[in-house]
Design a protein around this motif. Structure first.
Motif, PDB file in Angstrom:
ATOM      1  N   PHE A   1       0.825  -1.207   0.000  1.00  0.00           N
ATOM      2  CA  PHE A   1       0.000   0.000   0.000  1.00  0.00           C
ATOM      3  C   PHE A   1       0.857   1.254   0.000  1.00  0.00           C
ATOM      4  N   ASP A   2       1.880   1.299   0.854  1.00  0.00           N
ATOM      5  CA  ASP A   2       2.683   2.521   0.969  1.00  0.00           C
ATOM      6  C   ASP A   2       3.357   2.868  -0.353  1.00  0.00           C
ATOM      7  N   PHE A   3       3.831   1.841  -1.074  1.00  0.00           N
ATOM      8  CA  PHE A   3       4.466   2.082  -2.366  1.00  0.00           C
ATOM      9  C   PHE A   3       3.452   2.607  -3.372  1.00  0.00           C
ATOM     10  N   ALA A   4       2.326   1.911  -3.509  1.00  0.00           N
ATOM     11  CA  ALA A   4       1.322   2.322  -4.490  1.00  0.00           C
ATOM     12  C   ALA A   4       0.748   3.691  -4.138  1.00  0.00           C
ATOM     13  N   ALA A   5       0.442   3.919  -2.861  1.00  0.00           N
ATOM     14  CA  ALA A   5      -0.117   5.204  -2.443  1.00  0.00           C
ATOM     15  C   ALA A   5       0.887   6.332  -2.632  1.00  0.00           C
ATOM     16  N   GLY A   6       2.183   6.012  -2.503  1.00  0.00           N
ATOM     17  CA  GLY A   6       3.204   7.036  -2.716  1.00  0.00           C
ATOM     18  C   GLY A   6       3.207   7.587  -4.126  1.00  0.00           C
ATOM     19  N   HIS A   7       2.609   6.842  -5.060  1.00  0.00           N
ATOM     20  CA  HIS A   7       2.540   7.279  -6.457  1.00  0.00           C
ATOM     21  C   HIS A   7       1.187   7.900  -6.816  1.00  0.00           C
ATOM     22  N   VAL A   8       0.307   8.059  -5.844  1.00  0.00           N
ATOM     23  CA  VAL A   8      -1.009   8.625  -6.142  1.00  0.00           C
ATOM     24  C   VAL A   8      -0.892  10.128  -6.333  1.00  0.00           C
ATOM     25  N   MET A   9      -1.130  10.551  -7.540  1.00  0.00           N
ATOM     26  CA  MET A   9      -1.174  11.965  -7.912  1.00  0.00           C
ATOM     27  C   MET A   9      -2.178  12.098  -9.046  1.00  0.00           C
ATOM     28  N   SER A  10      -2.555  13.322  -9.347  1.00  0.00           N
ATOM     29  CA  SER A  10      -3.554  13.535 -10.400  1.00  0.00           C
ATOM     30  C   SER A  10      -3.077  14.582 -11.399  1.00  0.00           C
ATOM     31  N   PRO A  11      -3.142  14.234 -12.711  1.00  0.00           N
ATOM     32  CA  PRO A  11      -3.538  12.949 -13.285  1.00  0.00           C
ATOM     33  C   PRO A  11      -2.570  11.844 -12.875  1.00  0.00           C
ATOM     34  N   PRO A  12      -3.014  10.593 -12.940  1.00  0.00           N
ATOM     35  CA  PRO A  12      -2.149   9.488 -12.523  1.00  0.00           C
ATOM     36  C   PRO A  12      -1.084   9.188 -13.567  1.00  0.00           C
ATOM     37  N   PHE A  13      -0.134   8.349 -13.184  1.00  0.00           N
ATOM     38  CA  PHE A  13       0.837   7.873 -14.157  1.00  0.00           C
ATOM     39  C   PHE A  13       0.112   7.010 -15.194  1.00  0.00           C
ATOM     40  N   ARG A  14       0.594   7.069 -16.431  1.00  0.00           N
ATOM     41  CA  ARG A  14      -0.063   6.413 -17.563  1.00  0.00           C
ATOM     42  C   ARG A  14       0.803   5.288 -18.118  1.00  0.00           C
ATOM     43  N   SER A  15       0.301   4.636 -19.132  1.00  0.00           N
ATOM     44  CA  SER A  15       1.029   3.544 -19.774  1.00  0.00           C
ATOM     45  C   SER A  15       2.200   4.083 -20.594  1.00  0.00           C
ATOM     46  N   LYS A  16       3.069   3.166 -20.988  1.00  0.00           N
ATOM     47  CA  LYS A  16       4.256   3.557 -21.756  1.00  0.00           C
ATOM     48  C   LYS A  16       3.877   4.194 -23.100  1.00  0.00           C
ATOM     49  N   GLU A  17       2.727   3.826 -23.649  1.00  0.00           N
ATOM     50  CA  GLU A  17       2.261   4.445 -24.890  1.00  0.00           C
ATOM     51  C   GLU A  17       2.116   5.960 -24.726  1.00  0.00           C
ATOM     52  N   HIS A  18       1.575   6.376 -23.606  1.00  0.00           N
ATOM     53  CA  HIS A  18       1.402   7.802 -23.353  1.00  0.00           C
ATOM     54  C   HIS A  18       2.750   8.481 -23.103  1.00  0.00           C
ATOM     55  N   GLN A  19       3.664   7.761 -22.430  1.00  0.00           N
ATOM     56  CA  GLN A  19       5.003   8.321 -22.222  1.00  0.00           C
ATOM     57  C   GLN A  19       5.675   8.625 -23.548  1.00  0.00           C
TER      58      GLN A  19
END
Length: 464
Positions: free
Chosen positions: A280-298
């Motif tokens: 949870f701590d790892f996944a929640a540490g990445h919670v931001m908006s907009p969220p991280f996207r797939s490599k296609e969007h990168q």
């Protein structure tokens, strides 16, 4: 006190050339070879390195009260961390509560920012509308050096701006010679999707990206662009994270509309697999908006930077510790949104961008400083190495390496979304206002040394 940087290659957005750089006080006074140097001048050896304008992060949140808590980094720790990473100026956000006078909030933020170690300036958010807001926007532009206003199209029942507010604020910005900026996400859709996911018992961080799919961002970006187009207002879209939003910007620009896009370092480097981590701590540490996207969007975002339809890179630096993120352990909508990055932005973009053959050094300068300085009207005071500019400089070692870790970072929060990444290309020395503030791992930031930067209004554009 004079300071000279010798033996380096100066890199500006338009060209790179061999030159020494002489600073006197807080300004650059000469750039060239065989410069006459005052007795006692401090010397920085830049042999084999680049000398670039200090980075400008146009999107940070220091000392931000948000979702019932306050960010871990205040204006001192956050700007000091930025200096360690080569960023010498931040553009932070004044975010009034609904019904709070803009000027009251502005002075509150100015008070918090007095401890900044690096230079700072502000966007001011429009979170409600009245005749008073209309008037105070004018005071902010005329008397306080504000030339940009932020609009959150997300965060329903909190700070979300409806279409009426967008129209009135965009029109007022045009009158004043200011540029409106938007956080483009359809707040109503996000709210309804959040409710649907919770009703299905999907409560963990993995639900966060499901509640904010690319179409939610794209709809809001298209709507903001349409409103700005009708009013003939320039527009700056923050943290563009998906191909669909970039496509909207690209179409508008092809038709001659003045739309500018910002990409976050995190969105360029990190993909959405982080939300599937069972910790949870790892996944929640990445919670931001907009969220991280797939490599296609990168891949699309990098193409946008190379092609000139994305213009700046930022961080949305907004740090929370594990205990703060834990508020949403049983309900992902209560996880404070935000990640760090002000210390690492320039290094990860150089490593991936220049090191990966996606950007030239001059293009790197464009997207980390020069474009932000031009868009927000502080160029050539910032964003260029030339006589008369502020002595905000970074000596960049293209062969230097560093492994990023929360254990060694200067930023607070105890978490780093780039944890474990070894970057090649790092700042060896940062100079702010003519003073060495970081040198080969040693941070010499001084609380309160940062200056507020007034940003003049633009010449208003006449409506069609």
């Amino acid at each position: 006190m004079s300071l000279i940087i010798r033996g380096g290659t100066v890199v500006n957005a338009d060209r790179a050339f061999r030159a020494d750089v002489l600073c006197d006080g807080d300004r650059i006074v000469a750039v060239g070879d065989n410069l006459d140097v005052p007795a006692g001048a401090q010397t920085v050896d830049a042999s084999g390195q680049y000398v670039m304008p200090g980075g400008i992060d146009p999107h940070t949140h220091m000392n931000l009260p948000f979702m019932g808590t306050v960010t871990a980094d205040d204006f001192y720790t956050g700007t000091a961390a930025g200096l360690a990473g080569g960023t010498t100026t931040i553009i932070d956000f004044v975010i009034p509560n609904p019904q709070q006078p803009l000027l009251e909030a502005y002075h509150q933020w100015r008070g918090w920012a007095a401890k900044s170690a690096g230079d700072y300036t502000f966007h001011v958010a429009i979170t409600w509308w009245s005749d008073r807001v209309h008037e105070e926007m004018g005071v902010l532009v005329r008397d306080h050096g504000v030339n940009s206003f932020k609009h959150f199209m997300a965060y329903k029942n909190a700070i979300m701006a409806d279409d009426e507010t967008l129209v009135k604020s965009f029109r007022r910005s045009l009158e004043l010679g200011a540029i409106p900026t938007v956080h483009a996400e359809n707040g109503e859709l996000v709210y309804q999707l959040q409710r649907d996911l919770l009703a299905k018992g999907i409560t963990g961080p993995a639900a966060h990206p499901l509640s904010r799919p690319p179409a939610v961002e794209a709809e809001a970006a298209n709507r903001a662009i349409a409103i700005a187009g009708v009013l003939n207002t320039p527009l700056y879209i923050v943290h563009v994270s998906c191909k669909e939003s970039l496509d909207a910007i690209t179409r508008a620009r092809a038709l001659g509309q003045r739309v500018y896009g910002e990409a976050l370092a995190g969105h360029l480097i990190i993909d959405d697999s982080v939300y599937q981590n069972p910790d949870f701590d790892f996944a929640a540490g990445h919670v931001m908006s907009p969220p991280f996207r797939s490599k296609e969007h990168q891949r699309a975002l990098w193409q946008g930077l190379r092609g000139g339809n994305l213009h700046t890179t930022a961080t949305d630096h907004c740090t929370f510790c594990e205990a703060q993120k834990a508020a949403g352990r049983d309900d992902f909508t209560k996880i404070p949104n935000g990640c760090g990055g002000v210390e690492d932005r320039m290094a990860v973009i150089w490593d991936e961008g220049v090191g990966g053959g996606l950007l030239t050094p001059s293009e790197f300068v464009k997207v980390t400083s020069a474009n932000a300085a031009q868009i927000f009207n502080i160029y050539p005071r910032k964003g260029v190495v030339q006589a008369g500019a502020d002595a905000d400089l970074v000596v960049w070692d293209p062969a230097g390496t560093r492994t990023i870790s929360a254990k060694t970072q200067f930023a607070k929060g105890g978490f780093n979304v780039f944890e474990g990444r070894t970057v090649k290309g790092i700042p060896s020395t940062t100079i702010a206002a003519g003073k060495m503030v970081f040198h080969r791992g040693e941070l010499m930031a001084v609380e309160g040394a940062g200056r507020h930067v007034d940003r003049p209004a633009f010449t208003p554009i006449s409506p069609n």
